[in-house]
Structures are given as structure tokens and as C-alpha cells.
Enzyme design. Structure first.
Site, short mmCIF file in Angstrom:
data_model
loop_
_atom_site.label_atom_id
_atom_site.label_comp_id
_atom_site.label_asym_id
_atom_site.label_seq_id
_atom_site.Cartn_x
_atom_site.Cartn_y
_atom_site.Cartn_z
N CYS A 1 59.42 21.63 67.47
CA CYS A 1 60.56 22.02 66.63
C CYS A 1 61.59 20.90 66.53
O CYS A 1 61.73 20.07 67.44
CB CYS A 1 61.26 23.23 67.24
N CYS B 1 64.56 28.85 67.78
CA CYS B 1 63.58 29.73 68.43
C CYS B 1 63.86 29.80 69.93
O CYS B 1 64.64 29.03 70.49
CB CYS B 1 62.17 29.22 68.16
N GLU C 1 54.83 18.61 62.94
CA GLU C 1 53.68 19.52 63.09
C GLU C 1 52.41 18.75 63.41
O GLU C 1 52.36 17.51 63.34
CB GLU C 1 53.55 20.37 61.82
N ASN D 1 61.29 18.86 62.52
CA ASN D 1 60.04 19.40 63.07
C ASN D 1 58.86 18.49 62.76
O ASN D 1 58.76 17.91 61.68
CB ASN D 1 59.78 20.86 62.63
N CYS E 1 63.29 26.60 72.04
CA CYS E 1 64.35 25.60 71.82
C CYS E 1 65.63 26.02 72.54
O CYS E 1 66.33 25.18 73.11
CB CYS E 1 64.62 25.41 70.34
N GLU F 1 64.83 21.05 66.86
CA GLU F 1 65.90 21.07 67.88
C GLU F 1 65.45 20.34 69.14
O GLU F 1 66.23 19.63 69.78
CB GLU F 1 66.27 22.51 68.22
#
Ligand code: THU
Length: 170
Positions: free
Chosen positions: A83, A122, A74, A72, A125, A85
Site C-alpha cells: 500500500c 487499511c 502492486e 501503491n 497500514c 501508506e
């Protein structure tokens, strides 16, 4: 996906079942998946997560044997981050567009507490992963875990995204 319909007293119902495979330790995974999860753990430690302090690592295996990772990333403008993934699958899509992805391993580590349960990707993703599964026309098995605890396997992205939206509706 064809969903079986039952009709009881004129009431139609459909039920979707998903199968999860549970592994109680990394040592119970097939050797190639252990290796993939180790790569995800390494990638996780390079996450850029100064805001959430929640590190996620992802590793994809391609049919050529190559492993592509992501973590990830940010951003101070929170929605601008991404993210693990999606970083991994976009990395594979960008660099190996004609290769087939067979497996995805995901692991997380929170800096403030031990995550001992398996954490699934999530919703956004799942949608992005589904696109690549449909593009390559073969399933991507997903193995996900916390920092410790059980590892859960689903055989296909579609197991995590039943009734999903895809290109056939366009
Ligand atoms: N995160 C992921 O990398 N993957 C997920 O599936 C869920 C959340 C990241 C995004 C953000 O950097 C941090 O975890 C906290 O939400």
C-alpha cells in the site's frame, strides 16, 4: 489509552470516542496541508496499480520541512504488493530515521469511477503507521480523502487504531 469505565447496575462498560475533523474543500485546509495533499495527488498518479486500477498516494511531512511520498506498488503475485501508506512511511524510516513526522496526507483515484468519499488507510497500514508514531513519541495527524469530496482529519494514528497491539506487550 485510558478508557473511562461506567458501572451501571454492576454492568461495566467502556466507550471509545474518536474525533474526526471534516474539511469540505482543499481550500479549507491550512496552506501547508494543501501543499502536502497536492504532493500526495502527484504521487498517486505514479502508482503502479495495473491489477486493481485503484491508485493511492501518500505524503508525509517531516519537522525539517521535507516531504516524503509513496504510492501503491502492486505485483502479479498479489500479496507481494504494498500500500501507498507503507511505501511512504518505510521510505521515511529508511531515509530519515531520526526525523519526526508531523502529518500524513492520503488520496485515492479509481480508474473506473469517481471516488467522492474519504478513504481511510487499511488495517495493516494503521498498524505500521502506529509503530512510527510510538517510536517518535509524538502524534502524526492524518488527512485522508478520495479523488474529490470531503477531507477528513484525525489528530493521531491511534484514533484509527484503538486497542492496538504494540511493543509494550512484548
Ligand atoms: N491500497 C493502498 O495503497 N492503501 C490502502 O490503505 C488500501 C489499499 C492499495 C493496495 C492495492 O494496490 C489497491 O489499493 C487495491 O486494494
Amino acid at each position: 489509552m485510558a478508557i473511562p469505565t461506567t458501572n451501571i447496575n454492576g454492568l461495566k462498560k467502556q466507550k471509545i470516542e474518536i474525533e474526526l475533523e471534516v474539511f469540505e474543500a482543499l481550500s479549507k485546509l491550512p496552506k501547508d496541508i494543501q501543499e502536502l495533499m497536492n504532493k500526495a495527488q502527484q504521487a498517486r498518479e505514479n502508482a503502479y496499480a495495473p491489477y486493481s486500477h485503484f491508485r493511492v498516494g501518500a505524503a508525509l511531512r517531516l519537522t525539517s520541512g521535507k516531504i516524503v511520498t509513496g504510492n501503491n506498488q502492486e505485483n502479479a503475485a498479489f500479496p507481494s504488493g504494498l500500500c501507498a501508506e507503507r511505501v511512504a512511511i518505510f521510505n521515511a524510516g529508511a531515509n530519515f530515521p531520526n526525523e519526526t513526522i508531523t502529518d500524513l496526507a492520503i488520496t485515492v483515484r479509481a480508474e473506473s469511477h469517481e471516488v467522492a468519499e474519504a478513504i481511510a488507510p487499511c488495517g495493516a497500514c494503521r498498524q505500521s503507521l502506529a509503530e512510527y508514531e510510538q517510536k517518535q513519541k509524538t502524534p502524526i495527524a492524518i488527512y485522508f480523502m478520495g479523488e474529490t469530496g470531503d477531507i477528513i482529519k484525525v489528530a493521531s494514528v491511534m484514533d484509527l487504531l484503538p486497542l492496538g497491539f504494540d511493543a509494550k506487550y512484548l
